[in-house]
Design an enzyme around this catalytic site. Structure first.
Site, mmCIF file in Angstrom:
data_model
loop_
_atom_site.group_PDB
_atom_site.id
_atom_site.type_symbol
_atom_site.label_atom_id
_atom_site.label_comp_id
_atom_site.label_asym_id
_atom_site.label_seq_id
_atom_site.Cartn_x
_atom_site.Cartn_y
_atom_site.Cartn_z
ATOM 1 N N HIS A 22 0.815 -1.215 0.000
ATOM 2 C CA HIS A 22 0.000 0.000 0.000
ATOM 3 C C HIS A 22 0.846 1.262 0.000
ATOM 4 O O HIS A 22 0.431 2.288 -0.540
ATOM 5 C CB HIS A 22 -0.997 -0.015 1.164
ATOM 6 C CG HIS A 22 -2.196 -0.845 0.863
ATOM 7 N ND1 HIS A 22 -2.180 -2.226 0.913
ATOM 8 C CD2 HIS A 22 -3.439 -0.493 0.470
ATOM 9 C CE1 HIS A 22 -3.367 -2.677 0.560
ATOM 10 N NE2 HIS A 22 -4.151 -1.656 0.286
ATOM 11 N N TYR A 41 -9.518 8.147 2.192
ATOM 12 C CA TYR A 41 -9.645 6.710 2.378
ATOM 13 C C TYR A 41 -8.495 6.235 3.269
ATOM 14 O O TYR A 41 -7.333 6.469 2.955
ATOM 15 C CB TYR A 41 -9.599 6.053 1.001
ATOM 16 C CG TYR A 41 -9.756 4.555 0.918
ATOM 17 C CD1 TYR A 41 -10.268 3.803 1.955
ATOM 18 C CD2 TYR A 41 -9.388 3.886 -0.236
ATOM 19 C CE1 TYR A 41 -10.425 2.429 1.850
ATOM 20 C CE2 TYR A 41 -9.538 2.514 -0.364
ATOM 21 C CZ TYR A 41 -10.045 1.795 0.683
ATOM 22 O OH TYR A 41 -10.194 0.436 0.578
ATOM 23 N N TRP A 76 -5.143 -5.180 -9.049
ATOM 24 C CA TRP A 76 -4.729 -4.990 -7.653
ATOM 25 C C TRP A 76 -5.241 -6.141 -6.782
ATOM 26 O O TRP A 76 -4.507 -6.682 -5.967
ATOM 27 C CB TRP A 76 -5.232 -3.643 -7.143
ATOM 28 C CG TRP A 76 -4.858 -3.367 -5.722
ATOM 29 C CD1 TRP A 76 -5.644 -3.540 -4.617
ATOM 30 C CD2 TRP A 76 -3.608 -2.878 -5.239
ATOM 31 N NE1 TRP A 76 -4.968 -3.184 -3.479
ATOM 32 C CE2 TRP A 76 -3.701 -2.772 -3.833
ATOM 33 C CE3 TRP A 76 -2.413 -2.517 -5.855
ATOM 34 C CZ2 TRP A 76 -2.655 -2.328 -3.038
ATOM 35 C CZ3 TRP A 76 -1.367 -2.068 -5.062
ATOM 36 C CH2 TRP A 76 -1.490 -1.970 -3.673
ATOM 37 N N TRP A 77 -6.522 -6.492 -6.958
ATOM 38 C CA TRP A 77 -7.084 -7.601 -6.192
ATOM 39 C C TRP A 77 -6.270 -8.873 -6.404
ATOM 40 O O TRP A 77 -5.974 -9.597 -5.452
ATOM 41 C CB TRP A 77 -8.516 -7.879 -6.598
ATOM 42 C CG TRP A 77 -9.525 -6.845 -6.230
ATOM 43 C CD1 TRP A 77 -9.382 -5.794 -5.361
ATOM 44 C CD2 TRP A 77 -10.856 -6.769 -6.719
ATOM 45 N NE1 TRP A 77 -10.546 -5.083 -5.286
ATOM 46 C CE2 TRP A 77 -11.470 -5.657 -6.112
ATOM 47 C CE3 TRP A 77 -11.596 -7.534 -7.617
ATOM 48 C CZ2 TRP A 77 -12.791 -5.295 -6.371
ATOM 49 C CZ3 TRP A 77 -12.905 -7.180 -7.876
ATOM 50 C CH2 TRP A 77 -13.496 -6.072 -7.250
#
Length: 104
Positions: A22, A41, A76-77
């Site tokens: 991240h 976020y 990304w997942w």
């Protein structure tokens, strides 16, 4: 504007790797998320339970669910699937959380 919170689950031993990935989040992923109206976020980790607690603000008219159809989000997942609990499509298993208190 609305605020949404949800929980996800990290696999044991991967806190540092989750943070590392991240910290190097792809600019094009940030742009895609922003395009769905998400801003401000944050994700927090309860290190005892390995629960990831996310809070995001969504602009009026925003649609975070639109991320499901974005190729960059799916990429990304796929990259994150080895370190967290995921659904069959590699999206993170998310549980919506109910707000119990807020103080301005």
């Amino acid at each position: 504007m609305k605020e949404e919170a949800f929980a996800m689950k990290l696999k044991s031993g991967f806190a540092d790797e989750y943070k590392k990935r991240h910290d190097a989040i792809w600019p094009e992923l940030k742009k895609a998320i922003s395009e769905t109206g998400v801003y401000d976020y944050s994700i927090y980790l309860d290190e005892e339970s390995l629960t990831l607690f996310a809070v995001q603000k969504v602009k009026d008219g925003g649609n975070p669910d639109a991320q499901k159809g974005m190729e960059i989000v799916r990429k990304w997942w796929n990259m994150m699937a080895d370190i967290m609990d995921v659904n069959p499509d590699n999206s993170p298993v998310c549980r919506p959380l109910r707000k119990m208190f807020h103080m301005d």
